[in-house]
Design a protein around this motif. Sequence first.
Motif, mmCIF file in Angstrom:
data_model
loop_
_atom_site.group_PDB
_atom_site.id
_atom_site.type_symbol
_atom_site.label_atom_id
_atom_site.label_comp_id
_atom_site.label_asym_id
_atom_site.label_seq_id
_atom_site.Cartn_x
_atom_site.Cartn_y
_atom_site.Cartn_z
ATOM 1 N N MET A 188 -5.984 5.928 -2.705
ATOM 2 C CA MET A 188 -5.118 5.355 -3.730
ATOM 3 C C MET A 188 -3.790 6.110 -3.768
ATOM 4 O O MET A 188 -3.752 7.322 -3.532
ATOM 5 N N ASP B 263 0.860 -1.168 4.409
ATOM 6 C CA ASP B 263 1.560 -0.792 3.178
ATOM 7 C C ASP B 263 2.631 0.264 3.447
ATOM 8 O O ASP B 263 3.413 0.596 2.546
ATOM 9 N N LYS C 226 -0.411 -7.865 -3.346
ATOM 10 C CA LYS C 226 -1.812 -8.164 -3.099
ATOM 11 C C LYS C 226 -2.669 -7.714 -4.277
ATOM 12 O O LYS C 226 -2.209 -7.007 -5.188
ATOM 13 N N ASP C 227 -3.929 -8.098 -4.236
ATOM 14 C CA ASP C 227 -4.855 -7.714 -5.305
ATOM 15 C C ASP C 227 -4.997 -6.196 -5.427
ATOM 16 O O ASP C 227 -5.351 -5.682 -6.488
ATOM 17 N N GLN C 228 -4.720 -5.506 -4.329
ATOM 18 C CA GLN C 228 -4.828 -4.047 -4.358
ATOM 19 C C GLN C 228 -3.673 -3.387 -5.107
ATOM 20 O O GLN C 228 -3.678 -2.192 -5.342
ATOM 21 N N SER D 83 -1.101 -2.928 -8.409
ATOM 22 C CA SER D 83 -1.034 -3.109 -9.858
ATOM 23 C C SER D 83 0.175 -2.354 -10.392
ATOM 24 O O SER D 83 0.616 -1.377 -9.789
ATOM 25 N N LYS E 157 0.709 1.042 -8.337
ATOM 26 C CA LYS E 157 -0.491 1.644 -7.796
ATOM 27 C C LYS E 157 -1.028 0.752 -6.687
ATOM 28 O O LYS E 157 -1.079 -0.484 -6.835
ATOM 29 N N ILE E 158 -1.410 1.390 -5.606
ATOM 30 C CA ILE E 158 -2.031 0.654 -4.496
ATOM 31 C C ILE E 158 -3.411 1.271 -4.268
ATOM 32 O O ILE E 158 -3.531 2.468 -3.993
ATOM 33 N N GLN E 159 -4.438 0.460 -4.403
ATOM 34 C CA GLN E 159 -5.807 0.957 -4.248
ATOM 35 C C GLN E 159 -6.709 -0.158 -3.747
ATOM 36 O O GLN E 159 -6.932 -1.125 -4.480
ATOM 37 N N PRO E 160 -7.223 -0.040 -2.531
ATOM 38 C CA PRO E 160 -6.975 1.006 -1.539
ATOM 39 C C PRO E 160 -5.747 0.694 -0.691
ATOM 40 O O PRO E 160 -5.352 -0.472 -0.571
ATOM 41 N N THR E 161 -5.187 1.706 -0.097
ATOM 42 C CA THR E 161 -4.034 1.496 0.780
ATOM 43 C C THR E 161 -4.474 1.000 2.154
ATOM 44 O O THR E 161 -5.593 1.263 2.601
#
Lengths: 111, 113
Positions: free
Chosen positions: B18, B86, B62-64, B66, B78-82
């Motif tokens: 993340m 990305d 994308k959904d990852q 926020s 926030k990117i989770q998971p990368t």
Amino acid sequence: AQSVTQPDARVTVSEGASLQLRCKYSYSGTPYLFWYVQYPRQGLQLLLKYYSGDPVVQGVNGFEAEFSKSNSSFHLRKASVHWSDSAVYFCVLRGGDRIFFGDGTQLVVKP
Amino acid sequence: GPKVLQIPSHQIIDMGQMVTLNCDPVSNHLYFYWYKQILGQQMEFLVNFYNGKVMEKSKLFKDQFSVERPDGSYFTLKIQPTALEDSAVYFCASSVTGGNTLYFGEGSRLIVV
């Protein structure tokens, strides 16, 4: 459809020469138009903007741009470029809450 | 002129982990944006945010991904998971209103390995 087109991906000029970077837009309403400059590894910095009134707007560092509704254009100009003007230039359109970027024009100033 | 601050300036992260990119917008600004820049040129819109809500997002968001701005603090991405794709420079921008001048931060360079 709304869009911004910068037809020249790269422009090369000699130091001291005049410059024009082209920008064409497509927008049905009243556009707010901007030119930003991005130096290497930096963020975008505002050069100038047009909302209404005099179609020729002055910006920083001797840059100016001319809005033309009939041509749907907002070209950027400078009378005499300096090597430090080498950067990527973005034309940006704001229509309401939406923002449209051109793909950018990389300016290379040769000594 | 008005300053938008971004932290970190660069980060290298393992794929799948993340990452949180932080943006401190101009103090009286109400609209916040994230852009992704690839190949050092194209600026691609990710998302804009106003009054605690996402107003618009692109297909790149994308959904990852926020965003939030809890209690007027940093505006975060926030990117989770990368994922490897990305990797890019992410720019935060803010404006007073939806139609006003955008001010950009210096960018956060993310490298996913």
